[in-house]
Design a protein around this motif. Structure first.
Motif, PDB file in Angstrom:
ATOM      1  N   PRO A  22       9.847  -4.980  -5.666  1.00 51.05           N
ATOM      2  CA  PRO A  22       8.944  -4.692  -6.726  1.00 51.05           C
ATOM      3  C   PRO A  22       9.169  -5.347  -8.024  1.00 51.05           C
ATOM      4  CG  PRO A  22      10.441  -2.910  -6.667  1.00 51.05           C
ATOM      5  CD  PRO A  22      10.746  -3.966  -5.354  1.00 51.05           C
ATOM      6  N   PHE A  23      10.261  -6.236  -8.066  1.00 50.25           N
ATOM      7  CA  PHE A  23      10.788  -7.171  -8.990  1.00 50.25           C
ATOM      8  C   PHE A  23      10.135  -8.566  -9.345  1.00 50.25           C
ATOM      9  CE2 PHE A  23      14.074  -4.308  -7.402  1.00 50.25           C
ATOM     10  CZ  PHE A  23      14.197  -3.277  -8.283  1.00 50.25           C
ATOM     11  N   ARG A  42       0.763  -1.017  -0.018  1.00 54.10           N
ATOM     12  CA  ARG A  42      -0.019  -0.141  -0.067  1.00 54.10           C
ATOM     13  C   ARG A  42       1.060   1.313   0.012  1.00 54.10           C
ATOM     14  NH1 ARG A  42      -5.322  -1.339   1.262  1.00 54.10           N
ATOM     15  NH2 ARG A  42      -5.562  -3.520   1.805  1.00 54.10           N
ATOM     16  N   PHE A  43       2.146   1.183  -0.431  1.00 53.68           N
ATOM     17  CA  PHE A  43       2.981   2.225  -0.525  1.00 53.68           C
ATOM     18  C   PHE A  43       3.976   1.767  -1.424  1.00 53.68           C
ATOM     19  CE2 PHE A  43       4.108  -0.920   2.536  1.00 53.68           C
ATOM     20  CZ  PHE A  43       5.477  -1.263   2.082  1.00 53.68           C
ATOM     21  N   PRO A  44       4.914   2.848  -2.011  1.00 51.41           N
ATOM     22  CA  PRO A  44       5.772   2.611  -3.066  1.00 51.41           C
ATOM     23  C   PRO A  44       7.074   1.968  -2.518  1.00 51.41           C
ATOM     24  CG  PRO A  44       5.754   4.916  -2.580  1.00 51.41           C
ATOM     25  CD  PRO A  44       4.781   4.402  -1.735  1.00 51.41           C
ATOM     26  N   ASP A  65       2.773   6.776  -8.944  1.00 50.19           N
ATOM     27  CA  ASP A  65       2.258   8.055  -9.193  1.00 50.19           C
ATOM     28  C   ASP A  65       0.981   8.716  -8.386  1.00 50.19           C
ATOM     29  OD1 ASP A  65       0.111   6.337  -9.759  1.00 50.19           O
ATOM     30  OD2 ASP A  65       0.090   6.624 -11.876  1.00 50.19           O
ATOM     31  N   GLY A  66       1.229   8.086  -7.086  1.00 55.52           N
ATOM     32  CA  GLY A  66       0.299   8.236  -5.962  1.00 55.52           C
ATOM     33  C   GLY A  66      -1.039   7.615  -6.108  1.00 55.52           C
ATOM     34  N   SER A  67      -1.145   6.571  -7.105  1.00 58.51           N
ATOM     35  CA  SER A  67      -2.323   6.087  -7.158  1.00 58.51           C
ATOM     36  C   SER A  67      -2.783   5.327  -5.879  1.00 58.51           C
ATOM     37  CB  SER A  67      -2.485   4.824  -8.309  1.00 58.51           C
ATOM     38  OG  SER A  67      -2.205   5.671  -9.706  1.00 58.51           O
ATOM     39  N   LEU A  72      11.339   5.310  -6.720  1.00 60.38           N
ATOM     40  CA  LEU A  72      10.067   5.026  -5.946  1.00 60.38           C
ATOM     41  C   LEU A  72       9.151   4.097  -7.151  1.00 60.38           C
ATOM     42  CD1 LEU A  72       8.880   8.008  -4.228  1.00 60.38           C
ATOM     43  CD2 LEU A  72       9.961   6.065  -3.049  1.00 60.38           C
ATOM     44  N   LEU A  73       9.176   2.734  -6.832  1.00 60.95           N
ATOM     45  CA  LEU A  73       8.432   1.973  -7.893  1.00 60.95           C
ATOM     46  C   LEU A  73       7.147   1.790  -6.989  1.00 60.95           C
ATOM     47  CD1 LEU A  73      11.101  -0.368  -9.241  1.00 60.95           C
ATOM     48  CD2 LEU A  73      10.371   1.996 -10.128  1.00 60.95           C
ATOM     49  N   CYS A  74       6.172   1.670  -7.970  1.00 59.39           N
ATOM     50  CA  CYS A  74       4.744   1.431  -7.651  1.00 59.39           C
ATOM     51  C   CYS A  74       4.403   0.029  -6.705  1.00 59.39           C
ATOM     52  CB  CYS A  74       3.853   1.338  -8.470  1.00 59.39           C
ATOM     53  SG  CYS A  74       2.174   1.210  -8.185  1.00 59.39           S
TER      54      CYS A  74
END
Length: 96
Positions: A45-46, A20-22, A86-88, A70-72
């Motif tokens: 995130p990989f 729930r965070f980057p 992107d803050g989504s 900062l990766l989603c």
């Protein structure tokens, strides 16, 4: 649990929320990285290949310079081919 999650990704066509965070990661210039888009991978995130058979494919990243990124983590970014946060995560439903 992993098999149930994979089945849900396949049935819904929606990636799993990995976080729930980057993710803050250090990327080295010129090195190939593969960003997980399905949310199932254990090396977030990989990508670790868990996307196989889900309809999702990893996004290749080759940084032009070394540094933190900062990766989603929520996998709900507006452009799925852009792995940057992107803050989504602050405006979309993250129930799963």
């Amino acid at each position: 649990m992993q098999n149930q999650d994979k089945q849900k990704v396949i049935e819904t066509g929606t990636s799993k929320v990995a976080a729930r965070f980057p993710f803050t990661v250090f990327l080295e210039q010129g090195i190939e990285y593969y960003y997980c888009t399905c949310g199932l991978g254990s090396t977030q995130p990989f990508c670790d290949g868990q996307c196989e058979g889900t309809g999702f494919e990893p996004v290749k990243i080759i940084p032009k310079r070394s540094g933190n990124a900062l990766l989603c983590g929520c996998k709900r970014q507006f452009d799925p081919k852009n792995p940057n946060c992107d803050g989504s995560h602050s405006v979309v439903n993250l129930d799963w």
